[in-house]
Design a protein around this motif. Structure first.
Motif, PDB file in Angstrom:
ATOM      1  N   ILE A 155     -11.157 -23.713   1.467  1.00  0.00           N
ATOM      2  CA  ILE A 155     -12.317 -23.903   0.586  1.00  0.00           C
ATOM      3  C   ILE A 155     -13.457 -22.933   0.851  1.00  0.00           C
ATOM      4  CG2 ILE A 155     -11.740 -26.330   0.270  1.00  0.00           C
ATOM      5  CD1 ILE A 155     -14.265 -26.892   2.083  1.00  0.00           C
ATOM      6  N   GLY A 156     -13.173 -21.817   1.493  1.00  0.00           N
ATOM      7  CA  GLY A 156     -14.251 -20.873   1.732  1.00  0.00           C
ATOM      8  C   GLY A 156     -13.798 -19.690   2.550  1.00  0.00           C
ATOM      9  N   ILE A 157     -14.786 -18.866   2.905  1.00  0.00           N
ATOM     10  CA  ILE A 157     -14.519 -17.676   3.694  1.00  0.00           C
ATOM     11  C   ILE A 157     -15.476 -17.605   4.881  1.00  0.00           C
ATOM     12  CG2 ILE A 157     -13.586 -16.381   1.748  1.00  0.00           C
ATOM     13  CD1 ILE A 157     -16.277 -14.860   1.608  1.00  0.00           C
ATOM     14  N   VAL A 158     -15.028 -16.920   5.919  1.00  0.00           N
ATOM     15  CA  VAL A 158     -15.829 -16.688   7.114  1.00  0.00           C
ATOM     16  C   VAL A 158     -16.009 -15.187   7.266  1.00  0.00           C
ATOM     17  CG1 VAL A 158     -15.925 -16.941   9.632  1.00  0.00           C
ATOM     18  CG2 VAL A 158     -15.005 -18.801   8.218  1.00  0.00           C
ATOM     19  N   ALA A 159     -17.245 -14.770   7.542  1.00  0.00           N
ATOM     20  CA  ALA A 159     -17.538 -13.359   7.779  1.00  0.00           C
ATOM     21  C   ALA A 159     -17.601 -13.097   9.274  1.00  0.00           C
ATOM     22  CB  ALA A 159     -18.870 -12.989   7.141  1.00  0.00           C
ATOM     23  N   TYR A 160     -17.053 -11.967   9.666  1.00  0.00           N
ATOM     24  CA  TYR A 160     -17.067 -11.535  11.066  1.00  0.00           C
ATOM     25  C   TYR A 160     -17.749 -10.181  11.164  1.00  0.00           C
ATOM     26  CZ  TYR A 160     -13.651 -15.155  12.165  1.00  0.00           C
ATOM     27  OH  TYR A 160     -13.011 -16.358  12.338  1.00  0.00           O
ATOM     28  N   GLN A 161     -18.589 -10.031  12.159  1.00  0.00           N
ATOM     29  CA  GLN A 161     -19.184  -8.738  12.495  1.00  0.00           C
ATOM     30  C   GLN A 161     -18.643  -8.351  13.857  1.00  0.00           C
ATOM     31  OE1 GLN A 161     -21.865  -6.983  10.597  1.00  0.00           O
ATOM     32  NE2 GLN A 161     -21.022  -5.375  11.879  1.00  0.00           N
ATOM     33  N   ASP A 162     -17.786  -7.339  13.894  1.00  0.00           N
ATOM     34  CA  ASP A 162     -17.157  -6.927  15.152  1.00  0.00           C
ATOM     35  C   ASP A 162     -16.520  -8.124  15.870  1.00  0.00           C
ATOM     36  OD1 ASP A 162     -17.950  -4.273  14.730  1.00  0.00           O
ATOM     37  OD2 ASP A 162     -19.921  -4.694  15.590  1.00  0.00           O
ATOM     38  N   ASP A 163     -15.759  -8.903  15.133  1.00  0.00           N
ATOM     39  CA  ASP A 163     -15.011 -10.068  15.627  1.00  0.00           C
ATOM     40  C   ASP A 163     -15.872 -11.265  16.030  1.00  0.00           C
ATOM     41  OD1 ASP A 163     -12.510  -8.913  15.166  1.00  0.00           O
ATOM     42  OD2 ASP A 163     -12.609  -7.836  17.064  1.00  0.00           O
ATOM     43  N   GLU A 164     -17.178 -11.221  15.764  1.00  0.00           N
ATOM     44  CA  GLU A 164     -18.050 -12.373  16.019  1.00  0.00           C
ATOM     45  C   GLU A 164     -18.296 -13.084  14.687  1.00  0.00           C
ATOM     46  OE1 GLU A 164     -22.480 -13.491  17.726  1.00  0.00           O
ATOM     47  OE2 GLU A 164     -21.830 -11.414  17.714  1.00  0.00           O
ATOM     48  N   PRO A 165     -18.071 -14.407  14.613  1.00  0.00           N
ATOM     49  CA  PRO A 165     -18.315 -15.122  13.360  1.00  0.00           C
ATOM     50  C   PRO A 165     -19.804 -15.135  13.032  1.00  0.00           C
ATOM     51  CG  PRO A 165     -17.839 -16.680  15.122  1.00  0.00           C
ATOM     52  CD  PRO A 165     -17.644 -15.316  15.696  1.00  0.00           C
ATOM     53  N   VAL A 166     -20.158 -14.666  11.819  1.00  0.00           N
ATOM     54  CA  VAL A 166     -21.577 -14.535  11.485  1.00  0.00           C
ATOM     55  C   VAL A 166     -21.993 -15.258  10.210  1.00  0.00           C
ATOM     56  CG1 VAL A 166     -21.901 -12.376  12.749  1.00  0.00           C
ATOM     57  CG2 VAL A 166     -21.199 -12.290  10.341  1.00  0.00           C
ATOM     58  N   ALA A 167     -21.053 -15.621   9.329  1.00  0.00           N
ATOM     59  CA  ALA A 167     -21.460 -16.272   8.078  1.00  0.00           C
ATOM     60  C   ALA A 167     -20.304 -17.064   7.481  1.00  0.00           C
ATOM     61  CB  ALA A 167     -21.961 -15.238   7.079  1.00  0.00           C
ATOM     62  N   TRP A 168     -20.671 -18.030   6.669  1.00  0.00           N
ATOM     63  CA  TRP A 168     -19.736 -18.915   5.973  1.00  0.00           C
ATOM     64  C   TRP A 168     -20.152 -18.986   4.517  1.00  0.00           C
ATOM     65  CZ3 TRP A 168     -15.706 -21.986   5.015  1.00  0.00           C
ATOM     66  CH2 TRP A 168     -15.852 -23.102   4.198  1.00  0.00           C
ATOM     67  N   CYS A 169     -19.184 -19.074   3.627  1.00  0.00           N
ATOM     68  CA  CYS A 169     -19.457 -19.304   2.211  1.00  0.00           C
ATOM     69  C   CYS A 169     -18.429 -20.278   1.663  1.00  0.00           C
ATOM     70  CB  CYS A 169     -19.406 -17.995   1.430  1.00  0.00           C
ATOM     71  SG  CYS A 169     -19.845 -18.199  -0.308  1.00  0.00           S
ATOM     72  N   ALA A 170     -18.916 -21.360   1.082  1.00  0.00           N
ATOM     73  CA  ALA A 170     -18.045 -22.336   0.426  1.00  0.00           C
ATOM     74  C   ALA A 170     -17.791 -21.863  -0.997  1.00  0.00           C
ATOM     75  CB  ALA A 170     -18.707 -23.707   0.410  1.00  0.00           C
ATOM     76  N   VAL A 171     -16.530 -21.686  -1.338  1.00  0.00           N
ATOM     77  CA  VAL A 171     -16.155 -21.275  -2.690  1.00  0.00           C
ATOM     78  C   VAL A 171     -14.847 -21.980  -3.043  1.00  0.00           C
ATOM     79  CG1 VAL A 171     -15.085 -19.137  -1.810  1.00  0.00           C
ATOM     80  CG2 VAL A 171     -15.695 -19.316  -4.240  1.00  0.00           C
ATOM     81  N   ASP A 172     -14.874 -22.674  -4.167  1.00  0.00           N
ATOM     82  CA  ASP A 172     -13.726 -23.489  -4.576  1.00  0.00           C
ATOM     83  C   ASP A 172     -13.844 -23.758  -6.068  1.00  0.00           C
ATOM     84  OD1 ASP A 172     -11.430 -25.054  -4.440  1.00  0.00           O
ATOM     85  OD2 ASP A 172     -12.241 -26.466  -2.988  1.00  0.00           O
ATOM     86  N   ARG A 173     -12.864 -24.468  -6.611  1.00  0.00           N
ATOM     87  CA  ARG A 173     -12.919 -24.858  -8.022  1.00  0.00           C
ATOM     88  C   ARG A 173     -14.183 -25.686  -8.271  1.00  0.00           C
ATOM     89  NH1 ARG A 173      -8.039 -24.936  -6.036  1.00  0.00           N
ATOM     90  NH2 ARG A 173      -8.278 -27.049  -5.291  1.00  0.00           N
ATOM     91  N   ARG A 174     -14.870 -25.361  -9.338  1.00  0.00           N
ATOM     92  CA  ARG A 174     -16.161 -25.983  -9.647  1.00  0.00           C
ATOM     93  C   ARG A 174     -16.088 -27.507  -9.703  1.00  0.00           C
ATOM     94  NH1 ARG A 174     -18.352 -24.221 -15.302  1.00  0.00           N
ATOM     95  NH2 ARG A 174     -16.613 -25.533 -15.915  1.00  0.00           N
ATOM     96  N   GLY A 175     -15.008 -28.049 -10.227  1.00  0.00           N
ATOM     97  CA  GLY A 175     -14.894 -29.490 -10.417  1.00  0.00           C
ATOM     98  C   GLY A 175     -14.870 -30.306  -9.138  1.00  0.00           C
ATOM     99  N   VAL A 176     -14.605 -29.679  -7.975  1.00  0.00           N
ATOM    100  CA  VAL A 176     -14.564 -30.443  -6.721  1.00  0.00           C
ATOM    101  C   VAL A 176     -15.960 -30.720  -6.170  1.00  0.00           C
ATOM    102  CG1 VAL A 176     -12.305 -29.498  -6.112  1.00  0.00           C
ATOM    103  CG2 VAL A 176     -14.374 -28.477  -5.128  1.00  0.00           C
ATOM    104  N   TYR A 177     -16.965 -30.069  -6.728  1.00  0.00           N
ATOM    105  CA  TYR A 177     -18.328 -30.245  -6.230  1.00  0.00           C
ATOM    106  C   TYR A 177     -19.019 -31.387  -6.972  1.00  0.00           C
ATOM    107  CZ  TYR A 177     -17.520 -25.875  -3.819  1.00  0.00           C
ATOM    108  OH  TYR A 177     -17.012 -24.903  -2.998  1.00  0.00           O
ATOM    109  N   GLY A 178     -18.961 -32.572  -6.375  1.00  0.00           N
ATOM    110  CA  GLY A 178     -19.528 -33.764  -6.989  1.00  0.00           C
ATOM    111  C   GLY A 178     -21.006 -33.640  -7.297  1.00  0.00           C
ATOM    112  N   ARG A 179     -21.728 -32.943  -6.446  1.00  0.00           N
ATOM    113  CA  ARG A 179     -23.173 -32.793  -6.676  1.00  0.00           C
ATOM    114  C   ARG A 179     -23.434 -31.902  -7.887  1.00  0.00           C
ATOM    115  NH1 ARG A 179     -27.905 -30.610  -2.728  1.00  0.00           N
ATOM    116  NH2 ARG A 179     -29.482 -32.092  -3.415  1.00  0.00           N
ATOM    117  N   VAL A 180     -22.634 -30.882  -8.079  1.00  0.00           N
ATOM    118  CA  VAL A 180     -22.770 -30.016  -9.247  1.00  0.00           C
ATOM    119  C   VAL A 180     -22.392 -30.789 -10.505  1.00  0.00           C
ATOM    120  CG1 VAL A 180     -21.865 -27.942 -10.399  1.00  0.00           C
ATOM    121  CG2 VAL A 180     -22.390 -27.886  -7.953  1.00  0.00           C
TER     122      VAL A 180
END
Length: 195
Positions: free
Chosen positions: A67-92
């Motif tokens: 359900i998302g991606i992780v960003a790495y800077q020189d093998d260190e985890p630095v960021a997360w992004c949740a991305v998935d089918r729109r319908g799974v987001y109950g708040r949206v």
């Protein structure tokens, strides 16, 4: 950005993801957008984390979904992004804001959404959300999305707390080719990238 790479969350470790999700993001465990306010509010943090772990399939590169991606800077985890089918987001789905003036089916599985972004402390203010948004959109496209939406905020150059800005600022979405679909509130836009 030299040394920056992105991985589907199932190719990241759970410890890497948790290193990014600290503070308010750690308490949320990226579940508020998925569950909606009512269910999220009363759920213990440990239960939120268990759901996230099951949804990301961290550490299982053979998993069919994540359900998302992780960003790495020189093998260190630095960021997360949740991305998935729109319908799974109950708040949206449950909010009138994204749907003002639209008659689109909220459950259209061909439309994905970027619902949340977190940049790890110590790596903020470096512009990481720009490549993060582009990578999340590409992640959705490669998994069959016909379009990806986002619900960023207009910051007007002001500092905004993460609780509000977890949806992102407008700039990174414009840079990735998203266009404004609607401007439902003073500070919120609905933006979309069609593939």
């Amino acid at each position: 950005m030299s040394g920056l790479r992105f991985a589907p969350a199932n190719e990241a470790t759970w410890d890497d993801l948790q290193a990014i999700l600290t503070g308010a993001a750690g308490r949320c465990q990226c579940q508020r957008q998925r569950l909606g306010d009512h269910d999220w509010w009363y759920m213990p943090e440990a239960e939120r984390a268990a759901i996230l772990r099951a949804e990301t399939h961290c550490g299982d590169p053979r998993a069919d979904e994540t359900i998302g991606i992780v960003a790495y800077q020189d093998d260190e985890p630095v960021a997360w992004c949740a991305v998935d089918r729109r319908g799974v987001y109950g708040r949206v789905r449950g909010s009138p804001v994204p749907w003002q003036g639209r008659d689109e089916d909220p459950d259209d599985e061909s439309v994905w959404a970027i619902a949340c972004m977190v940049v790890r402390k110590g790596h903020r203010g470096q512009g990481l959300t720009y490549p993060l948004v582009a990578a999340a959109a590409e992640h959705a496209r490669l998994r069959g999305a016909a379009a990806v939406e986002a619900y960023p905020m207009l910051t007007e150059g002001k500092k905004v707390i993460w609780d509000e800005l977890s949806v992102g600022a407008v700039g990174p979405f414009l840079a990735a080719g998203f266009r404004e679909i609607s401007h439902p509130t003073k500070r919120r836009l609905v933006m979309r990238l069609d593939f």
